[in-house]
Motif scaffolding. Structure first.
Motif, short mmCIF file in Angstrom:
data_model
loop_
_atom_site.label_atom_id
_atom_site.label_comp_id
_atom_site.label_asym_id
_atom_site.label_seq_id
_atom_site.Cartn_x
_atom_site.Cartn_y
_atom_site.Cartn_z
N VAL A 97 -11.75 5.88 11.42
CA VAL A 97 -10.78 4.98 12.03
C VAL A 97 -9.61 4.81 11.06
O VAL A 97 -9.81 4.66 9.86
N PHE A 98 -8.40 4.87 11.60
CA PHE A 98 -7.19 4.83 10.78
C PHE A 98 -6.30 3.70 11.31
O PHE A 98 -5.99 3.66 12.49
N VAL A 99 -5.91 2.81 10.41
CA VAL A 99 -5.23 1.58 10.81
C VAL A 99 -3.85 1.51 10.16
O VAL A 99 -3.69 1.83 8.97
N ASP A 100 -2.86 1.11 10.92
CA ASP A 100 -1.52 0.89 10.39
C ASP A 100 -1.57 -0.15 9.27
O ASP A 100 -2.32 -1.13 9.36
N ASP A 101 -0.77 0.06 8.23
CA ASP A 101 -0.80 -0.84 7.07
C ASP A 101 -0.59 -2.30 7.45
O ASP A 101 -1.21 -3.20 6.87
N SER A 102 0.25 -2.56 8.44
CA SER A 102 0.55 -3.94 8.81
C SER A 102 -0.61 -4.63 9.52
O SER A 102 -0.58 -5.85 9.69
N TYR A 103 -1.63 -3.86 9.93
CA TYR A 103 -2.78 -4.45 10.63
C TYR A 103 -4.07 -4.38 9.82
O TYR A 103 -5.14 -4.71 10.33
N ARG A 104 -3.98 -3.96 8.58
CA ARG A 104 -5.19 -3.93 7.75
C ARG A 104 -5.70 -5.35 7.52
O ARG A 104 -4.93 -6.27 7.27
N GLY A 105 -7.02 -5.51 7.63
CA GLY A 105 -7.62 -6.83 7.47
C GLY A 105 -7.56 -7.70 8.70
O GLY A 105 -8.04 -8.84 8.68
N SER A 106 -7.02 -7.16 9.80
CA SER A 106 -6.86 -7.96 11.02
C SER A 106 -8.06 -7.89 11.95
O SER A 106 -8.12 -8.64 12.93
N GLY A 107 -8.99 -6.99 11.68
CA GLY A 107 -10.08 -6.75 12.61
C GLY A 107 -9.80 -5.60 13.56
O GLY A 107 -10.63 -5.30 14.43
N ALA A 108 -8.65 -4.92 13.36
CA ALA A 108 -8.30 -3.82 14.26
C ALA A 108 -9.30 -2.67 14.15
O ALA A 108 -9.64 -2.04 15.15
N ALA A 109 -9.77 -2.39 12.94
CA ALA A 109 -10.72 -1.29 12.76
C ALA A 109 -12.01 -1.56 13.55
O ALA A 109 -12.54 -0.68 14.21
N LEU A 110 -12.51 -2.79 13.46
CA LEU A 110 -13.73 -3.14 14.19
C LEU A 110 -13.50 -3.07 15.69
O LEU A 110 -14.35 -2.59 16.44
#
Length: 297
Positions: A86-99
């Motif tokens: 899973v690859f997440v945009d830097d601005s959404y890291r730690g937001s729960g987007a990966a989960l």
């Protein structure tokens, strides 16, 4: 619908973050390419996987303005969906987007008729927590995956058209005599051929990922590579990914001499979620029918 007939698009799912999850379609290569950090997962690879709907899934997570903030890559491995990253945009890291992306692709796999979901998990890494959230259970000993070059499957042998390439299937390795395999077949494929061991394979970039290691010793490796050769030529693969027990130091030394590359620093195990509720080894599910997941290779 059976997984082998799957071309189901995911109905858009709200994630609770103001985001919407949906499966990427052919033509959305740029969306995945912008977020994927691996040089060898390039536009050609992504386009091929988006077009081969029956064997691959790229799940996107989209902001209200339509911008993709995460993508999750996965592929068919026999009757299970193997979660590859899973690859997440830097601005959404730690937001729960990966989960959220992981949950979305898991739910899509269940809807599409897969028997379950799989992922390689490094128990010492943060991804192990996500594997727990996804309810993946260990179904293998600690392993190292080695990438071994296939000299006979060079670029000149590759199919000219990607439409001609098979992308998943099974093959038989003529190794099934006395002795214990170095790694048992991991997916529980029914072994009806007494002349050899049947393995599942899937094309991951330019490598063939095999579902076990029937060699009795490293000395049998040439037999295994010979059995893979025809499939490698058909798919354009230039290497093969084979599991070995992490504790097998003699094999590690021999593989280093062959130019093999270990794909993670620490050992991994195969995490499994079976959608029928059975835990552990996926074989029970497969036979009845016939985490952030890893960001490393």
């Amino acid at each position: 619908m059976a997984a082998t007939d799957n071309t189901i698009p995911l109905a858009s799912q709200h994630t609770g973050l103001g985001l919407v999850a949906r499966r990427l379609q052919a033509g959305e290569t740029g969306t995945a390419l912008r977020l994927c950090p691996f040089e060898d997962v390039d536009a050609e690879v992504i386009s091929r996987e988006l077009e081969a709907e029956a064997d691959y899934c790229w799940m996107g997570l989209f902001a209200p303005d339509g911008t993709a903030v995460a993508v999750h890559r996965a592929m068919r491995w026999h009757q299970h969906l193997l979660l590859k990253g899973v690859f997440v945009d830097d601005s959404y890291r730690g937001s729960g987007a990966a989960l959220s992306a992981a949950f979305a692709i898991r739910d899509w796999a269940r809807q599409a008729g897969y028997a379950g979901a799989l992922a390689w998990v490094e128990p010492s890494k943060p991804e192990a927590r996500l594997a727990t959230r996804l309810r993946l259970r260990s179904a293998s000993p600690l392993l190292h995956r080695y990438l071994i070059p296939l000299p006979s499957a060079g670029a000149s042998a590759r199919p000219r058209s990607t439409a001609l390439r098979p992308t998943s299937g099974t093959l038989t390795v003529p190794l099934r005599d006395e002795g214990v395999p170095m790694v048992q077949e991991l997916l529980g494929i029914w072994q009806e051929d007494l002349a050899g061991t049947r393995l599942s394979w899937v094309l991951d970039r330019s490598r063939l990922l095999l579902s076990g290691n029937p060699c009795r010793s490293v000395g049998d490796l040439s037999t295994l590579l010979g059995a893979v050769e025809e499939t490698a030529v058909l798919t354009g693969a230039t290497s093969v990914e084979i599991p070995f027990e992490a504790a097998d130091l003699l094999a590690a030394l021999s593989l280093a001499g062959r130019g093999a590359r270990r794909l993670s620093r620490s050992p991994v195990n195969l995490g499994v979620l079976s959608f029928d509720g059975a835990g552990g080894h996926p074989g029970a599910t497969v036979r009845s029918a016939a985490v952030e997941p890893n960001r490393h290779d």
